[in-house]
Design an enzyme around this catalytic site. Structure first.
Site, PDB file in Angstrom:
ATOM      1  N   ASN A 148      -6.062  11.679   0.655  1.00 23.62           N
ATOM      2  CA  ASN A 148      -5.168  11.007   1.366  1.00 23.62           C
ATOM      3  C   ASN A 148      -5.811  10.264   2.471  1.00 23.62           C
ATOM      4  OD1 ASN A 148      -2.415  10.222   1.848  1.00 23.62           O
ATOM      5  ND2 ASN A 148      -2.360  11.691   3.661  1.00 23.62           N
ATOM      6  N   LYS A 149      -5.134   9.348   3.102  1.00 22.25           N
ATOM      7  CA  LYS A 149      -5.657   8.658   4.273  1.00 22.25           C
ATOM      8  C   LYS A 149      -6.666   9.479   5.054  1.00 22.25           C
ATOM      9  CE  LYS A 149      -4.863   5.170   5.021  1.00 22.25           C
ATOM     10  NZ  LYS A 149      -5.902   4.145   4.187  1.00 22.25           N
ATOM     11  N   ASP A 203      -2.515  10.364  -1.962  1.00 20.32           N
ATOM     12  CA  ASP A 203      -2.755   9.286  -3.015  1.00 20.32           C
ATOM     13  C   ASP A 203      -3.060   9.660  -4.229  1.00 20.32           C
ATOM     14  OD1 ASP A 203      -3.568   8.317   0.029  1.00 20.32           O
ATOM     15  OD2 ASP A 203      -3.045   6.540  -1.243  1.00 20.32           O
ATOM     16  N   GLN A 230      -1.691   1.879  10.240  1.00 24.61           N
ATOM     17  CA  GLN A 230      -0.414   2.130   9.424  1.00 24.61           C
ATOM     18  C   GLN A 230       0.668   3.016  10.024  1.00 24.61           C
ATOM     19  OE1 GLN A 230      -3.519   2.422   8.050  1.00 24.61           O
ATOM     20  NE2 GLN A 230      -3.831   1.741   6.153  1.00 24.61           N
ATOM     21  N   ARG A 254      -7.485  -0.725  -6.847  1.00 26.60           N
ATOM     22  CA  ARG A 254      -8.113   0.190  -5.863  1.00 26.60           C
ATOM     23  C   ARG A 254      -8.444   1.525  -6.777  1.00 26.60           C
ATOM     24  NH1 ARG A 254      -4.704   0.970  -0.368  1.00 26.60           N
ATOM     25  NH2 ARG A 254      -6.906   1.821   0.332  1.00 26.60           N
ATOM     26  N   ARG A 264       0.870  -1.011  -0.140  1.00 29.99           N
ATOM     27  CA  ARG A 264      -0.032  -0.047   0.137  1.00 29.99           C
ATOM     28  C   ARG A 264       0.842   1.280   0.007  1.00 29.99           C
ATOM     29  NH1 ARG A 264       2.431   2.185   4.018  1.00 29.99           N
ATOM     30  NH2 ARG A 264       0.992   3.601   3.972  1.00 29.99           N
ATOM     31  N   GLY A 265       0.311   2.392  -0.282  1.00 27.86           N
ATOM     32  CA  GLY A 265       0.882   3.851  -0.119  1.00 27.86           C
ATOM     33  C   GLY A 265       0.877   4.029  -1.755  1.00 27.86           C
TER      34      GLY A 265
END
Lengths: 349, 349
Positions: free
Chosen positions: A247-248, A238, A197, A92, A49-50
């Site tokens: 982003n997250k 992202d 995370q 994703r 991920r990332g």
């Protein structure tokens, strides 16, 4: 500091190889994906991920697909490869890098006139893409390090580190470069619910590098800002559209708190994360399974039958961003998109 | 809606009896504390928690102590009781109600002239305190319900419900009263890291009452506000000083986000939670064990050796509060402390 190699192509095994990030910090386990299906499930399960790492996963995913397709006739082979590329791209929806990586390699194989040439070109292109990502992180790290002098407390969210890239990291790349340049950095890592995370990965990476790190619940970031304990906020991204940063989930909250307390809020991302063609409303925000929130380490944490809202990402308007730290320099909003597009084209994106 | 009886005195058993809130939602288990030590450990472990419930625990704790002290001579008995009262008061530092409950009962027994009279008076006073708490929650619920009309999405943090009180609740008391008065309320319960009182307790209570509830990670509250999905925020409080509200860590973040988005931010608390004598700087913010953040449901979530900052509470300045919802009405800041003190004295506080 020795970089972690998060994801690579193992040519002997014909496999995309990465660290299983769902198992850290308890276990350090390498996954070897020998099929596109296995790679896609690894991406969906967040084993890898990332945003930048997903770009590299997409690029090597095309290599893997090219080895697995048995068609000997070139045009049939290419049709099959396009199908596989689309499947990988769709694993994703929010991070743009996954598409960027897939498309970079697909453009490179378009000109090949045989199956074997396409296979060879895909590997060459994917390796180029991965090394460009690594270089971009080093470069943005150097640019960002100029913003950090002396003793500095950096708050970050999720993991925008070596584990989110092929190595070095974006937000944590800036931290690493600043430390190498002599700054004394203390990092507050927000644990980052639901999948932690920050607690699991950011803490693991920084501890490994000997950089002081303190894990905090996401909800205490604003309070630490109020107490004067946070000097700057640096997060990854992202996808950066013309108006917003994806982003997250939680990033937006930090941006609001940073603005309220007059603390600079930086987004560290390579050019591959910029998406010049889109605005925030065009992007799907992934909603993930209820059980990520409703259970933790095997314990049930939400009563059965109760609804859960589990957005994987949120969207922060550019107005809340002090500056973007990129591989071509520190860019304050409003973003000069022409410059971004020119630089992206020069990098083959 | 049938209220949960969170904490009570079982006279047959000579025990303070409460629901073990660490076991919800998985298990509904009653704890019977037959010693002051057991009660104190139950308070420290958060088996019983929530400011008003802690007040009642403190009040019944004095009753329990009065039964356990074997001294027959009155003045020796009273000295021993003062020692026990101080121990109970010190079990947790931040919520003022624990002291309020202990002190209320201690004042009632001061005038007793015999051990047996002191024992009887303590029980009488503690029951009075518990029923006053229950009545206060109903009254503040009615006052608060006037702020909620028609379809309303309420965001809350932690658990300020029946489980935090002797019954009905503060923030959730307002929700319950509004629903009884015909409002259509949808609650967003922030899960409330690290101990997940929102996910576990608020969701459990509201589901039991048939009130629609959605659990969200704490970090997504600001994003839901931005999306226009939150109409008002209502939280409880552990202590309201002359300048600040002490409540579960994360409250301050919601207050900042609510202000940024122009959403009303209410604090629902009975008069017993107000602390007229103190300002925010005088109050100790409890820091709890690293392992609450570093592990979850048996899994290690922070690498060993990495620091954790685990504040149990934060502090929100009155300027960020739209109004306090109390048993004597809805009070906008600046608070009229004379009025509060007069009402508290009338209630024997």
């Amino acid at each position: 500091m020795k970089a972690v190699e998060t994801i690579s192509w193992d040519d002997d095994e014909g496999a995309v190889t990465f660290i299983d990030q769902t198992q850290l910090p308890g276990h350090y386990r390498l996954v070897r994906c020998r099929s596109v299906d296995r790679l896609i499930s690894g991406i969906r399960r967040l084993e890898v991920r990332g945003a930048p790492a997903l770009g590299v996963a997409g690029a090597y995913g095309v290599v893997l697909a090219s080895r697995k397709i048995k068609e000997k006739e070139h045009s049939r082979f290419m049709r099959a490869l396009w199908v596989e590329a689309a499947r990988i791209r769709g694993a994703r929806p929010t991070a743009v890098n996954l598409s960027t990586g897939v498309d970079f390699v697909m453009r490179a194989v378009e000109d090949a006139h045989s199956v074997s040439a396409a296979r060879a070109d895909s590997l060459h292109a994917a390796r180029l893409f991965a090394s460009a990502d690594a270089r971009a992180c080093r470069e943005l790290g150097t640019h960002g390090a100029s913003l950090i002098r002396g003793r500095t407390a950096v708050l970050t969210h999720c993991n925008a580190g070596a584990l989110a890239c092929s190595e070095w990291g974006t937000a944590l790349g800036v931290v690493r470069s600043a430390v190498e340049a002599g700054a004394e950095v203390q990092v507050f890592a927000c644990e980052t619910r639901p999948l932690l995370q920050g607690a699991r990965l950011t803490a693991w990476e920084l501890q490994r590098d000997g950089i002081p790190v303190t894990v905090i619940p996401d909800s205490s970031a604003a309070f630490l800002m109020k107490r004067g304990e946070v000097d700057i906020v640096i997060v990854g991204a992202d996808r950066i559209t013309t108006d917003a940063v994806f982003n997250k989930i939680g990033t937006y909250m930090h941006a609001v708190s940073a603005r309220f307390h007059g603390i600079p809020f930086y987004v560290a991302a390579p050019l591959s994360t910029f998406d010049p063609g889109r605005s925030g409303g065009d992007v799907t925000i992934e909603e993930r399974d209820r059980k990520e929130v409703a259970s933790c380490g095997g314990a049930v944490t939400v009563p059965e039958g109760v609804d859960v809202r589990n957005y994987a990402f949120d969207l922060t308007p550019h107005e809340l961003v002090t500056a973007f730290i990129t591989d071509i320099g520190v860019i304050e909003p409003p973003v000069d998109w022409e410059k971004i597009e020119t630089a992206r084209r020069a990098g083959g994106m």
